[in-house]
Scaffold this motif. Structure first.
Motif, PDB file in Angstrom:
ATOM      1  N   TYR A   1       0.825  -1.214   0.000  1.00 35.74           N
ATOM      2  CA  TYR A   1       0.000   0.000   0.000  1.00 35.74           C
ATOM      3  C   TYR A   1       0.864   1.272   0.000  1.00 35.74           C
ATOM      4  CZ  TYR A   1      -4.055  -2.978   0.661  1.00 35.74           C
ATOM      5  OH  TYR A   1      -5.033  -3.928   0.507  1.00 35.74           O
ATOM      6  N   THR A   2       2.058   1.198   0.548  1.00 32.31           N
ATOM      7  CA  THR A   2       2.991   2.328   0.484  1.00 32.31           C
ATOM      8  C   THR A   2       3.446   2.540  -0.957  1.00 32.31           C
ATOM      9  OG1 THR A   2       3.739   1.880   2.738  1.00 32.31           O
ATOM     10  CG2 THR A   2       5.175   3.246   1.362  1.00 32.31           C
ATOM     11  N   VAL A   3       3.799   1.456  -1.639  1.00 33.30           N
ATOM     12  CA  VAL A   3       4.209   1.552  -3.043  1.00 33.30           C
ATOM     13  C   VAL A   3       3.048   2.071  -3.884  1.00 33.30           C
ATOM     14  CG1 VAL A   3       5.013   0.243  -5.062  1.00 33.30           C
ATOM     15  CG2 VAL A   3       5.957  -0.256  -2.790  1.00 33.30           C
ATOM     16  N   LEU A   4       1.868   1.526  -3.707  1.00 32.04           N
ATOM     17  CA  LEU A   4       0.694   1.956  -4.462  1.00 32.04           C
ATOM     18  C   LEU A   4       0.406   3.439  -4.239  1.00 32.04           C
ATOM     19  CD1 LEU A   4      -1.724   1.229  -6.280  1.00 32.04           C
ATOM     20  CD2 LEU A   4      -2.981   0.648  -4.161  1.00 32.04           C
ATOM     21  N   GLY A   5       0.666   3.946  -3.052  1.00 26.67           N
ATOM     22  CA  GLY A   5       0.436   5.350  -2.729  1.00 26.67           C
ATOM     23  C   GLY A   5       1.234   6.315  -3.586  1.00 26.67           C
ATOM     24  N   GLU A   6       2.272   5.832  -4.247  1.00 28.42           N
ATOM     25  CA  GLU A   6       3.072   6.674  -5.131  1.00 28.42           C
ATOM     26  C   GLU A   6       2.440   6.833  -6.518  1.00 28.42           C
ATOM     27  OE1 GLU A   6       7.104   5.258  -5.221  1.00 28.42           O
ATOM     28  OE2 GLU A   6       7.112   4.951  -3.045  1.00 28.42           O
TER      29      GLU A   6
ATOM     30  N   GLU B   1       7.318  10.588 -10.595  1.00 30.17           N
ATOM     31  CA  GLU B   1       8.397  11.337  -9.949  1.00 30.17           C
ATOM     32  C   GLU B   1       8.892  10.596  -8.723  1.00 30.17           C
ATOM     33  OE1 GLU B   1       7.580  15.423  -9.017  1.00 30.17           O
ATOM     34  OE2 GLU B   1       6.309  15.680 -10.766  1.00 30.17           O
ATOM     35  N   ARG B   2      10.182  10.734  -8.445  1.00 29.34           N
ATOM     36  CA  ARG B   2      10.759  10.255  -7.196  1.00 29.34           C
ATOM     37  C   ARG B   2      11.753  11.313  -6.726  1.00 29.34           C
ATOM     38  NH1 ARG B   2       9.865   5.528  -9.428  1.00 29.34           N
ATOM     39  NH2 ARG B   2       8.244   4.309  -8.450  1.00 29.34           N
ATOM     40  N   ASP B   3      11.591  11.714  -5.497  1.00 27.49           N
ATOM     41  CA  ASP B   3      12.463  12.733  -4.904  1.00 27.49           C
ATOM     42  C   ASP B   3      12.502  13.997  -5.760  1.00 27.49           C
ATOM     43  OD1 ASP B   3      13.119  10.972  -2.780  1.00 27.49           O
ATOM     44  OD2 ASP B   3      14.637  10.027  -4.046  1.00 27.49           O
ATOM     45  N   GLY B   4      11.349  14.381  -6.329  1.00 25.19           N
ATOM     46  CA  GLY B   4      11.249  15.600  -7.109  1.00 25.19           C
ATOM     47  C   GLY B   4      11.797  15.506  -8.523  1.00 25.19           C
ATOM     48  N   VAL B   5      12.232  14.333  -8.931  1.00 22.24           N
ATOM     49  CA  VAL B   5      12.785  14.148 -10.271  1.00 22.24           C
ATOM     50  C   VAL B   5      11.779  13.362 -11.114  1.00 22.24           C
ATOM     51  CG1 VAL B   5      14.664  13.099 -11.605  1.00 22.24           C
ATOM     52  CG2 VAL B   5      15.143  14.150  -9.388  1.00 22.24           C
ATOM     53  N   VAL B   6      11.451  13.889 -12.293  1.00 24.51           N
ATOM     54  CA  VAL B   6      10.536  13.188 -13.195  1.00 24.51           C
ATOM     55  C   VAL B   6      11.294  12.042 -13.875  1.00 24.51           C
ATOM     56  CG1 VAL B   6       9.104  13.380 -15.264  1.00 24.51           C
ATOM     57  CG2 VAL B   6       9.121  15.245 -13.592  1.00 24.51           C
ATOM     58  N   LEU B   7      10.808  10.819 -13.658  1.00 26.97           N
ATOM     59  CA  LEU B   7      11.430   9.637 -14.259  1.00 26.97           C
ATOM     60  C   LEU B   7      10.821   9.301 -15.615  1.00 26.97           C
ATOM     61  CD1 LEU B   7      11.545   7.344 -11.103  1.00 26.97           C
ATOM     62  CD2 LEU B   7      13.353   8.820 -11.994  1.00 26.97           C
TER      63      LEU B   7
END
Length: 192
Positions: free
Chosen positions: A10-15, A118-124
């Protein structure tokens, strides 16, 4: 059946804010009994999803038809491009029946698209892709697919599925992970 609300999944899904798939992770005190256990799991998942709407969806679980489904087919993601026509999809390297909506499609092609990843403000990536689909499924099935028993369910037994059956599609799968002793229910239904 009891929902596993504190699972790392559920933590992963929350992203993934634009994910429209309803996932439910469950454990059962009763011993595993094949299709009947899966049927209890989809009923529990639908009850959980009903909490998100004003009036719970009506359903007739006796109309739900199940067929065994290969775990590798469930987690399939096309290597080649796919096309969308009139709300239906065709992967160039794997055919689908008109009534099917593949799990990968439900994840990466919701009716209103997805926002950038995005992860840590960086668009992947500009939108959800295979990497995200794989990440979700690694969290769902951390011990791989060898010990998964999957059922694909018809989508004509609950009001939950009606919006998707209008255009985009609907789907329901139940998965029992023998290594973890838990069920994963994946349901999708949406329209524009």
């Amino acid at each position: 059946m009891k929902e596993l609300t504190n699972d790392i999944f559920y933590t992963v899904l929350g992203e993934y804010d634009d994910c429209i798939i309803d996932y439910c992770l469950l454990v059962d005190d009763a011993p595993y009994a094949g299709e009947s256990s899966h049927r209890r799991a989809i009923e529990a998942a639908l009850s959980k999803c009903s909490l998100k709407v004003k009036e719970p969806w009506t359903y007739d679980l006796s109309r739900a038809r199940a067929s065994k489904f290969d775990a590798n087919d469930l987690l399939f993601f096309p290597e080649a491009e796919w096309k969308i026509k009139s709300g239906k999809t065709t992967a160039y390297d794997k055919p689908y029946e008109d009534t099917d909506i593949p799990y990968w499609f439900a994840f990466v092609e919701p009716p209103h698209g997805t926002s950038p990843v995005e992860r840590d403000g960086v668009v992947l990536r500009d939108e959800y892709g295979r990497e995200d689909f794989d990440r979700i499924n690694e969290a769902l099935f951390p011990n791989g697919t060898e010990e998964l028993e999957v059922y694909k369910w018809s989508t004509d037994w609950s009001e939950y599925f009606e919006p998707g059956l209008e255009w985009w599609g609907a789907a329901c799968w139940s998965i029992y992970d023998k290594t973890l002793g838990r069920y994963v229910v994946i349901m999708a239904s949406a329209t524009d």
